[in-house]
Motif scaffolding. Structure first.
Motif, mmCIF file in Angstrom:
data_model
loop_
_atom_site.group_PDB
_atom_site.id
_atom_site.type_symbol
_atom_site.label_atom_id
_atom_site.label_comp_id
_atom_site.label_asym_id
_atom_site.label_seq_id
_atom_site.Cartn_x
_atom_site.Cartn_y
_atom_site.Cartn_z
ATOM 1 N N PHE A 1 -8.867 -1.874 1.837
ATOM 2 C CA PHE A 1 -7.433 -2.078 1.673
ATOM 3 C C PHE A 1 -7.136 -2.870 0.401
ATOM 4 O O PHE A 1 -7.879 -3.786 0.067
ATOM 5 C CB PHE A 1 -6.858 -2.818 2.890
ATOM 6 C CG PHE A 1 -6.957 -2.039 4.167
ATOM 7 C CD1 PHE A 1 -6.149 -0.940 4.383
ATOM 8 C CD2 PHE A 1 -7.866 -2.407 5.145
ATOM 9 C CE1 PHE A 1 -6.246 -0.221 5.570
ATOM 10 C CE2 PHE A 1 -7.970 -1.697 6.331
ATOM 11 C CZ PHE A 1 -7.149 -0.597 6.545
ATOM 12 N N PRO A 2 -6.061 -2.478 -0.326
ATOM 13 C CA PRO A 2 -5.117 -1.398 -0.042
ATOM 14 C C PRO A 2 -5.743 -0.035 -0.338
ATOM 15 O O PRO A 2 -6.332 0.170 -1.401
ATOM 16 C CB PRO A 2 -3.936 -1.685 -0.964
ATOM 17 C CG PRO A 2 -4.543 -2.452 -2.104
ATOM 18 C CD PRO A 2 -5.665 -3.252 -1.521
ATOM 19 N N LEU A 3 -5.582 0.906 0.579
ATOM 20 C CA LEU A 3 -6.251 2.193 0.478
ATOM 21 C C LEU A 3 -5.830 2.970 -0.764
ATOM 22 O O LEU A 3 -6.657 3.616 -1.415
ATOM 23 C CB LEU A 3 -5.965 3.019 1.731
ATOM 24 C CG LEU A 3 -6.752 2.624 2.987
ATOM 25 C CD1 LEU A 3 -6.158 3.280 4.217
ATOM 26 C CD2 LEU A 3 -8.212 2.993 2.844
ATOM 27 N N ALA A 4 -4.551 2.926 -1.109
ATOM 28 C CA ALA A 4 -4.072 3.707 -2.257
ATOM 29 C C ALA A 4 -4.800 3.312 -3.533
ATOM 30 O O ALA A 4 -5.117 4.162 -4.374
ATOM 31 C CB ALA A 4 -2.565 3.528 -2.420
ATOM 32 N N ARG A 5 -5.072 2.033 -3.696
ATOM 33 C CA ARG A 5 -5.752 1.574 -4.917
ATOM 34 C C ARG A 5 -7.258 1.708 -4.800
ATOM 35 O O ARG A 5 -7.928 2.151 -5.743
ATOM 36 C CB ARG A 5 -5.371 0.118 -5.202
ATOM 37 C CG ARG A 5 -6.091 -0.478 -6.407
ATOM 38 C CD ARG A 5 -5.412 -1.758 -6.867
ATOM 39 N NE ARG A 5 -5.336 -2.764 -5.838
ATOM 40 C CZ ARG A 5 -6.311 -3.640 -5.573
ATOM 41 N NH1 ARG A 5 -7.455 -3.603 -6.250
ATOM 42 N NH2 ARG A 5 -6.154 -4.551 -4.636
ATOM 43 N N THR B 1 4.724 2.983 11.831
ATOM 44 C CA THR B 1 5.385 2.732 10.548
ATOM 45 C C THR B 1 4.344 2.439 9.480
ATOM 46 O O THR B 1 3.154 2.262 9.790
ATOM 47 C CB THR B 1 6.378 1.558 10.675
ATOM 48 O OG1 THR B 1 7.198 1.492 9.494
ATOM 49 C CG2 THR B 1 5.651 0.227 10.849
ATOM 50 N N ALA B 2 4.771 2.379 8.239
ATOM 51 C CA ALA B 2 3.853 2.085 7.145
ATOM 52 C C ALA B 2 3.354 0.646 7.240
ATOM 53 O O ALA B 2 4.129 -0.274 7.536
ATOM 54 C CB ALA B 2 4.543 2.309 5.800
ATOM 55 N N ARG B 3 2.069 0.450 6.982
ATOM 56 C CA ARG B 3 1.501 -0.900 7.025
ATOM 57 C C ARG B 3 2.204 -1.818 6.024
ATOM 58 O O ARG B 3 2.438 -3.000 6.309
ATOM 59 C CB ARG B 3 0.006 -0.853 6.712
ATOM 60 C CG ARG B 3 -0.848 -0.296 7.840
ATOM 61 C CD ARG B 3 -2.303 -0.204 7.407
ATOM 62 N NE ARG B 3 -3.143 0.301 8.481
ATOM 63 C CZ ARG B 3 -3.834 -0.461 9.315
ATOM 64 N NH1 ARG B 3 -3.763 -1.777 9.203
ATOM 65 N NH2 ARG B 3 -4.585 0.063 10.259
ATOM 66 N N ASP C 1 0.865 -1.182 0.000
ATOM 67 C CA ASP C 1 0.000 0.000 0.000
ATOM 68 C C ASP C 1 0.897 1.226 0.000
ATOM 69 O O ASP C 1 2.130 1.125 0.025
ATOM 70 C CB ASP C 1 -0.906 -0.018 1.240
ATOM 71 C CG ASP C 1 -2.238 0.710 1.023
ATOM 72 O OD1 ASP C 1 -2.288 1.597 0.160
ATOM 73 O OD2 ASP C 1 -3.220 0.383 1.725
ATOM 74 N N ALA C 2 0.297 2.415 -0.004
ATOM 75 C CA ALA C 2 1.068 3.653 0.030
ATOM 76 C C ALA C 2 1.793 3.772 1.369
ATOM 77 O O ALA C 2 1.326 3.274 2.395
ATOM 78 C CB ALA C 2 0.156 4.848 -0.193
ATOM 79 N N ARG C 3 2.920 4.489 1.378
ATOM 80 C CA ARG C 3 3.722 4.606 2.576
ATOM 81 C C ARG C 3 3.056 5.456 3.651
ATOM 82 O O ARG C 3 3.427 5.382 4.820
ATOM 83 C CB ARG C 3 5.100 5.199 2.220
ATOM 84 C CG ARG C 3 5.982 4.261 1.423
ATOM 85 C CD ARG C 3 6.558 3.158 2.283
ATOM 86 N NE ARG C 3 7.569 3.659 3.179
ATOM 87 C CZ ARG C 3 8.854 3.749 2.857
ATOM 88 N NH1 ARG C 3 9.280 3.354 1.663
ATOM 89 N NH2 ARG C 3 9.727 4.209 3.733
ATOM 90 N N ASP C 4 2.061 6.278 3.272
ATOM 91 C CA ASP C 4 1.399 7.110 4.281
ATOM 92 C C ASP C 4 0.274 6.365 4.990
ATOM 93 O O ASP C 4 -0.361 6.917 5.894
ATOM 94 C CB ASP C 4 0.850 8.393 3.645
ATOM 95 C CG ASP C 4 -0.220 8.120 2.606
ATOM 96 O OD1 ASP C 4 0.021 7.271 1.731
ATOM 97 O OD2 ASP C 4 -1.292 8.745 2.655
ATOM 98 N N VAL C 5 0.004 5.121 4.604
ATOM 99 C CA VAL C 5 -0.988 4.291 5.289
ATOM 100 C C VAL C 5 -0.249 3.574 6.418
ATOM 101 O O VAL C 5 0.516 2.645 6.175
ATOM 102 C CB VAL C 5 -1.653 3.292 4.324
ATOM 103 C CG1 VAL C 5 -2.683 2.453 5.055
ATOM 104 C CG2 VAL C 5 -2.290 4.035 3.151
#
Length: 495
Positions: free
Chosen positions: A174-178, A89-91, A48-52
């Motif tokens: 999840f994944p939130l970015a997608r 940390t990132a998930r 996923d994105a690093r901000d998640v």
């Protein structure tokens, strides 16, 4: 050589295999059955994105019980600077830690003489028999094992309003970015649920420049509590030693016994029991309550500190001792408030929510009774007779809540056995071993861990709880020993 099958290779399965490697001394034949695209990560920790980010500090998320700093040490060695000031940390990075650690553990077990197989399909049925537990996969292959541990998550996400296949319904966040990619910057966004997953969705939208209004809709309207700044005082009454003392006479403690211990704990801190009742009632508007909890210490902080510290271990063990009718009554009365308090959000997330609320961009509404498909597209969220129109709806409901997500087919096959199903969902399990009830008294054992124990185990989620509970299962397997019974092996690719 004993034959062990682990059904499900998400976070619960990862914890179990680690515990087996630490606690079972003799080599075993180990088969892992899971058809998910990523092993050992589960839904929450896939790429996923690093901000998640995680909601628990990395220092509390070691998959290895004997090495509490393992996750923090490995994460920072592999990716310097990946842990923020709050220890989060990132998930996706944490999922990488789980996958890397389990790969190393399996190699170590292979070197100790273990036989290892991975079957990349889902289990369809688990059948306890006199000479073992038979596992039937979706492909129709079968194998018999001495011990089976069910670690599988839900088959599908919660869908109480029957929205499957509806346009702009995001069933799995999840994944939130997608999953959030199709949401426009000015879309009106509805989120079903108001727990930690809902907070993750709000934070991900804000990070991607979303400007439209967001409404969190649920029955309770409760937001997660806020992670405390200071370490809580040590407990004197709500301890496992006191709990075992209550059971020494052979009787089950009642909810009245537990209330008496709680009152004694609060009295020792000079905190009235009414303060705790006030927190459990959570009858203030959600953002007013959130603002108070962020503002600093007040008369209710001692009650919150006691409850937060007691919930994961003491309350988890006490829950398993209560009669099931008392469990059901307590969950119906306090379940959502307890979940809110024991699963707090990071402080910077709470501050973000308050900023969005104060800017008129975020609301939390309670009393959700219906979700209607709106004419021309979108959804109407109906709360106490009021409709809230949104363009897109994201599912952040808790899959472990009673009446939540559909169980895996393997779990459903066990739940159909007499005496195996728990009235709050999942399977009845022994509190000391996690052996499933109603599956016979022979030497072959069927155990459950994680989502499949959601009624019998109060905290069946979260890495600290999963690590502890997987240790109970591994200790039980280590104590069993005994010769292996043969059986036809499932067709499998070697790990």
């Amino acid at each position: 050589m004993r034959r062990i099958a682990v059904i499900g290779a998400g976070a619960a399965g990862a914890c179990l295999v680690e515990s087996l490697g630490e606690l079972v001394s003799e080599p075993c034949d180990l088969t892992v059955v899971d058809g998910a695209p990523f092993l050992w990560r589960g839904r929450a920790y896939q790429p996923d994105a690093r901000d998640v980010i995680t909601n628990i500090p990395a220092s509390h998320m070691s998959v290895r019980a004997s090495d509490p700093a393992h996750a923090l040490r490995r994460l920072t060695a592999r990716t310097p600077g990946c842990v923020d000031a709050q220890g989060l940390t990132a998930r996706s990075l944490y999922g990488g830690y789980l996958a890397e650690t389990l790969t190393r553990t399996l190699r170590r077990l292979f070197g100790r003489g273990w036989r290892l197989r991975t079957v990349r399909t889902h289990a369809r049925r688990l059948v306890p028999e006199d000479d073992g537990v038979r596992v039937v996969t979706e492909s129709g292959a079968e194998a018999r094992f001495d011990h089976v541990v069910l670690c599988a998550g839900p088959a599908s996400p919660p869908d109480p309003y029957r929205l499957a296949a509806t346009p702009r319904w995001i069933a799995v966040p999840f994944p939130l970015a997608r999953m959030l990619r199709g949401i426009g910057p000015d879309d009106r966004v509805g989120v079903l649920g108001s727990g930690l997953t809902a907070v993750d969705v709000v934070a991900a939208l804000a990070a991607r420049g979303h400007r439209g209004p967001v409404v969190l809709a649920s029955r309770s309207g409760l937001l997660p509590a806020v992670a405390p700044l200071d370490a809580p005082p040590p407990l004197r009454h709500l301890t496992l030693t006191r709990l075992e003392g209550l059971t020494a006479s052979g009787r089950r403690p009642s909810s009245g016994d537990l209330r008496a211990l709680l009152a004694a704990e609060l009295h020792g801190l000079g905190c009235p029991v009414g303060a705790l009742r006030h927190e459990l009632a959570a009858d203030r508007p959600p953002f007013e309550l959130l603002r108070r909890r962020l503002a600093g210490p007040d008369g209710h902080d001692a009650a919150l500190a006691v409850l937060r510290q007691a919930l994961p271990r003491f309350a988890g063990q006490a829950w398993s001792l209560l009669p099931e009718d008392e469990q059901t009554a307590l969950w119906e009365r306090h379940g959502r408030a307890v979940t809110s308090l024991c699963c707090p959000m990071p402080r910077h997330r709470a501050e973000l929510l308050l900023r969005l609320h104060d800017a008129g961009r975020l609301r939390a509404v309670s009393g959700l009774s219906r979700v209607d498909r709106a004419p021309g597209g979108g959804f109407d969220l109906v709360t106490d007779g009021t409709e809230h129109r949104v363009d897109v709806l994201v599912n952040a409901l808790n899959p472990g809540a009673p009446g939540g997500a559909a169980p895996s087919t393997a779990e459903a096959s066990v739940a159909a056995l007499p005496g195996a199903a728990h009235p709050l969902g999942g399977l009845r399990t022994d509190r000391r071993t996690h052996r499933v009830a109603g599956t016979g008294d022979g030497p072959a054992r069927l155990y459950a861990l994680g989502h499949a124990t959601r009624g019998a185990v109060l905290f069946h989620f979260g890495m600290p709880s999963l690590v502890y509970q997987s240790g109970l299962v591994a200790c039980a397997l280590a104590a069993e020993g005994g010769p292996s019974r043969g059986g036809r092996a499932v067709s499998a690719a070697a790990h």
